[in-house]
Design an enzyme around this catalytic site. Structure first.
Site, PDB file in Angstrom:
ATOM      1  N   ALA A 165       5.059   0.875  -3.253  1.00 10.04           N
ATOM      2  CA  ALA A 165       4.244  -0.343  -3.283  1.00 10.04           C
ATOM      3  C   ALA A 165       3.738  -0.736  -1.899  1.00 10.04           C
ATOM      4  O   ALA A 165       2.682  -1.348  -1.767  1.00 10.04           O
ATOM      5  CB  ALA A 165       5.040  -1.499  -3.894  1.00 10.04           C
ATOM      6  N   PHE A 185      -1.315  -5.465  -5.291  1.00 10.07           N
ATOM      7  CA  PHE A 185      -1.242  -6.900  -4.994  1.00 10.07           C
ATOM      8  C   PHE A 185      -2.132  -7.168  -3.775  1.00 10.07           C
ATOM      9  O   PHE A 185      -2.242  -6.328  -2.883  1.00 10.07           O
ATOM     10  CB  PHE A 185       0.210  -7.284  -4.713  1.00 10.07           C
ATOM     11  CG  PHE A 185       0.445  -8.752  -4.517  1.00 10.07           C
ATOM     12  CD1 PHE A 185       0.475  -9.609  -5.604  1.00 10.07           C
ATOM     13  CD2 PHE A 185       0.633  -9.285  -3.246  1.00 10.07           C
ATOM     14  CE1 PHE A 185       0.693 -10.968  -5.430  1.00 10.07           C
ATOM     15  CE2 PHE A 185       0.846 -10.637  -3.054  1.00 10.07           C
ATOM     16  CZ  PHE A 185       0.876 -11.484  -4.154  1.00 10.07           C
ATOM     17  N   SER A 227      -2.131  -8.474  -0.914  1.00  9.36           N
ATOM     18  CA  SER A 227      -1.684  -8.288   0.466  1.00  9.36           C
ATOM     19  C   SER A 227      -1.303  -6.848   0.798  1.00  9.36           C
ATOM     20  O   SER A 227      -1.019  -6.531   1.954  1.00  9.36           O
ATOM     21  CB  SER A 227      -0.481  -9.193   0.744  1.00  9.36           C
ATOM     22  OG  SER A 227       0.619  -8.836  -0.076  1.00  9.36           O
ATOM     23  N   LYS A 228      -1.308  -5.962  -0.187  1.00  9.79           N
ATOM     24  CA  LYS A 228      -0.924  -4.579   0.048  1.00  9.79           C
ATOM     25  C   LYS A 228      -2.019  -3.836   0.828  1.00  9.79           C
ATOM     26  O   LYS A 228      -3.168  -4.288   0.887  1.00  9.79           O
ATOM     27  CB  LYS A 228      -0.647  -3.877  -1.279  1.00  9.79           C
ATOM     28  CG  LYS A 228       0.562  -4.427  -2.031  1.00  9.79           C
ATOM     29  CD  LYS A 228       1.847  -4.196  -1.245  1.00  9.79           C
ATOM     30  CE  LYS A 228       3.094  -4.525  -2.052  1.00  9.79           C
ATOM     31  NZ  LYS A 228       3.339  -5.959  -2.201  1.00  9.79           N
ATOM     32  N   PRO A 229      -1.697  -2.670   1.415  1.00  9.87           N
ATOM     33  CA  PRO A 229      -2.711  -1.931   2.186  1.00  9.87           C
ATOM     34  C   PRO A 229      -4.004  -1.696   1.417  1.00  9.87           C
ATOM     35  O   PRO A 229      -5.094  -1.817   1.980  1.00  9.87           O
ATOM     36  CB  PRO A 229      -1.988  -0.619   2.519  1.00  9.87           C
ATOM     37  CG  PRO A 229      -0.551  -1.029   2.643  1.00  9.87           C
ATOM     38  CD  PRO A 229      -0.355  -2.069   1.560  1.00  9.87           C
TER      39      PRO A 229
END
Length: 374
Positions: free
Chosen positions: A157, A181, A183-185
């Site tokens: 994740a 999500f 905020s993920k890379p």
């Protein structure tokens, strides 16, 4: 200053993102539309596997993978105690029991040397977490799993885009799982996730589980969930994927510069209480720095100092899974996993995203130095 700046990225991608969204609004296929199919193919190509199965979140992907392997009541899944709760949560919701092994103190990922002693006849999978943007030691973990005939499900994740000896996260084991999500890379504008595999039969199973266990319309040979990725989210991800490689490079550059700045700032401090540990990058691995996480003493004092200086921080994660109240029944109390417990008391994440300027980094590190040495 933003902890993660999604607004600047949107300004850069405004036209392609809006065009992709408008196309979905025009054709009106909001569930499993053409954009989902396109995204799955592009993601599979990027990771280097045969199959990508998109899903509604990076939490649901873990549950889908466990269900595809038939893991349930009476089974055990080995995982890390130092991660977001979703990893252990999905093991329990599948009906199985999480069995934790402690972490490597440098990478914060599962320590392969501790896995073998945790395997029992009930062990049905190993679920390593690739924390903070760096892959776990997947070769060592995979070798142990193969000796025991156990599949490995990578919880990637936080590591999508990272490399492990030239291969990409989520393509390093039987199944890889990631999250989109925001905020993920690689983040959507809401929840989303994906599963990756080279196993055609397993991919078919996961696709069916994703749609209520359905193999064709209104025919349900197995139980499943409502785990589909919305077409609008696929459209956003397709626009972002066009610049993802560039953002991965920026993350690596910013992460490296953080390390240089922090090391230089604290080089003259002889007091151990006034030192800050920077992320360790293991040989043969890259990181996408989903979080840039340092280790230090007196975290609460430093957090307050950073806040007073206008710098946001976060803690990933303040309570390891075996000490979460919901898992109290496992009977593993304080002292069970000392490395994870020590890390949970000392880690702190700094602002990190591909659009962080050098001036902002300098400001963050100056605030960090002043807060630690106050």
């Amino acid at each position: 200053m933003d902890f993660i700046d999604l607004k600047t990225q949107y300004q850069r991608l405004r036209e392609p993102v809006n065009a992709r969204i408008q196309n979905v609004l025009d054709h009106g296929q909001y569930v499993l539309g053409a954009e989902v199919v396109e995204l799955e193919q592009r993601l599979a190509d990027y990771v280097g596997v045969a199959h990508c199965v998109s899903a509604s979140s990076g939490t649901d992907t873990l549950l889908i993978a466990l269900m595809a392997y038939g893991i349930g009541r009476g089974d055990e899944v080995i995982t890390s105690p130092f991660t977001f709760i979703a990893t252990g949560e999905m093991i329990v919701l599948a009906g199985a029991t999480p069995v934790y092994v402690d972490i490597d103190p440098r990478t914060y990922n599962m320590d392969p040397a501790l896995i073998e002693s945790a395997i029992t006849p009930r062990t049905k999978a190993i679920m390593p977490v690739s924390l903070y943007g760096q892959c776990a030691d997947m070769e060592a973990i995979g070798a142990i799993a193969r000796r025991h005939g156990i599949p490995v499900i990578e919880d990637g994740a936080q590591s999508f885009g990272a490399e492990y000896h030239g291969r990409r996260s989520c393509g390093l084991s039987e199944v890889g799982s990631t999250s989109f999500f925001p905020s993920k890379p690689l983040g959507a504008y809401g929840d989303g996730g994906a599963l990756f595999t080279n196993d055609e039969a397993l991919a078919k199973l996961m696709r069916e589980i994703r749609v209520h266990g359905q193999d064709r319309r209104y025919n349900h040979p197995r139980l499943g969930i409502n785990g589909r990725l919305d077409t609008l989210q696929a459209a956003v991800l397709l626009a972002k994927l066009d610049i993802f490689a560039e953002e991965v490079q920026a993350r690596a550059r910013i992460g490296a510069r953080y390390g240089e700045l922090i090391t230089e700032a604290f080089a003259r401090e002889s007091d151990p209480a006034r030192r800050v540990g920077v992320p360790y990058l293991a040989p043969g691995r890259t990181s996408v720095y989903a979080q840039y996480t340092v280790e230090l003493d007196e975290r609460s004092k430093v957090e307050q100092g950073m806040k007073a200086r206008g710098i946001p921080t976060a803690v990933h994660y303040p309570v390891p899974l075996h000490l979460q109240p919901v898992f109290a029944a496992t009977g593993r109390g304080v002292g069970s996993f000392p490395v994870a417990e020590a890390a949970s008391a000392r880690v702190m994440s700094l602002p990190m995203h591909p659009y962080l300027s050098e001036a902002q980094q300098t400001q963050v590190v100056q605030a960090l130095y002043e807060s630690v040495c106050a």
